[in-house]
Scaffold this motif. Structure first.
Motif, PDB file in Angstrom:
ATOM      1  N   CYS A 128      -6.778  54.481   1.042  1.00 52.29           N
ATOM      2  CA  CYS A 128      -7.678  53.404   0.624  1.00 52.29           C
ATOM      3  C   CYS A 128      -8.657  53.101   1.750  1.00 52.29           C
ATOM      4  CB  CYS A 128      -6.848  52.166   0.304  1.00 52.29           C
ATOM      5  SG  CYS A 128      -7.820  50.733  -0.155  1.00 52.29           S
ATOM      6  N   HIS A 166      -5.530  52.547  -9.079  1.00 51.70           N
ATOM      7  CA  HIS A 166      -5.784  52.042  -7.728  1.00 51.70           C
ATOM      8  C   HIS A 166      -6.833  50.922  -7.763  1.00 51.70           C
ATOM      9  CE1 HIS A 166      -6.066  52.631  -3.260  1.00 51.70           C
ATOM     10  NE2 HIS A 166      -7.244  52.084  -3.484  1.00 51.70           N
ATOM     11  N   HIS A 171      -6.588  46.792  -7.175  1.00 51.97           N
ATOM     12  CA  HIS A 171      -7.399  45.972  -6.269  1.00 51.97           C
ATOM     13  C   HIS A 171      -7.852  44.691  -6.961  1.00 51.97           C
ATOM     14  CE1 HIS A 171      -7.953  48.049  -2.511  1.00 51.97           C
ATOM     15  NE2 HIS A 171      -8.400  49.156  -3.067  1.00 51.97           N
TER      16      HIS A 171
HETATM   17 ZN    ZN Z   1      -8.509  51.025  -2.265  1.00 51.34          ZN
END
Ligand code: ZN
Length: 172
Positions: free
Chosen positions: A89, A131, A135
């Motif tokens: 990330c 992913h 977030h």
């Molecule tokens: Zn990320």
């Protein structure tokens, strides 16, 4: 269009659920354009608004062919096929870990015109969607790891934050 600074794990914007976008206005489109420039400069395969410190439910998602699309107000409708995938990330620099995810997802989202779409994805695209939507829900991937791994990454990130702050102070 402009590149904005990317928030690092520990920044409060990353750890709170983002708010729904009520209307997809020009202001939102400017944000989305800036996010694209930011993601491109950082060579990311996705970027969520809270990664540039804006607590709104929009993100970029990279396809396997190298193209990208924006998702506004996305929701995961279905997920299936547990898998473990290597993950990293932009907000957790240089840390890559095997992370539990799902092979297939079905999502709905709006595009920059406000139009709604439904999408069934698998493999890498499904991975990026999970992913990014994570977030927007205030989740960073390390939260899906064991306590031990999460603790080790947290220690490294605290050190990194200190280094970044020191550098900032030296610049002033
Ligand atoms: Zn990320």
């Amino acid at each position: 269009m402009a590149v904005r600074p990317i928030t690092i794990i520990g920044h409060k914007a990353l750890h709170q659920p983002t708010k729904k976008v009520r209307d997809v206005t020009d202001e939102i489109r400017t944000l989305v354009d800036d996010m694209f420039d930011t993601m491109e400069a950082a060579e990311g395969v996705g970027l969520a608004a809270n990664q540039v410190g804006v607590p709104l439910r929009c993100s970029w998602v990279g396809r396997e062919d190298g193209t990208f699309f924006e998702i506004i107000n996305p929701e995961i409708l279905e997920k299936s096929g547990p898998v473990t995938l290597d993950e990293g990330c932009l907000s957790v620099p240089d840390q890559f870990e095997k992370t539990p995810r799902f092979h297939k997802v079905k999502v709905k989202y709006q595009d920059r015109t406000g139009a709604w779409h439904e999408l069934e994805a698998e493999g890498r695209l499904a991975h990026v969607l999970q992913h990014e939507i994570g977030h927007l829900d205030g989740q960073v991937f390390v939260e899906l790891l064991s306590n031990l791994k999460r603790g080790l990454i947290r220690e490294k990130m605290v050190k990194l934050q200190k280094t970044l702050k020191r550098r900032e102070a030296e610049r002033e």
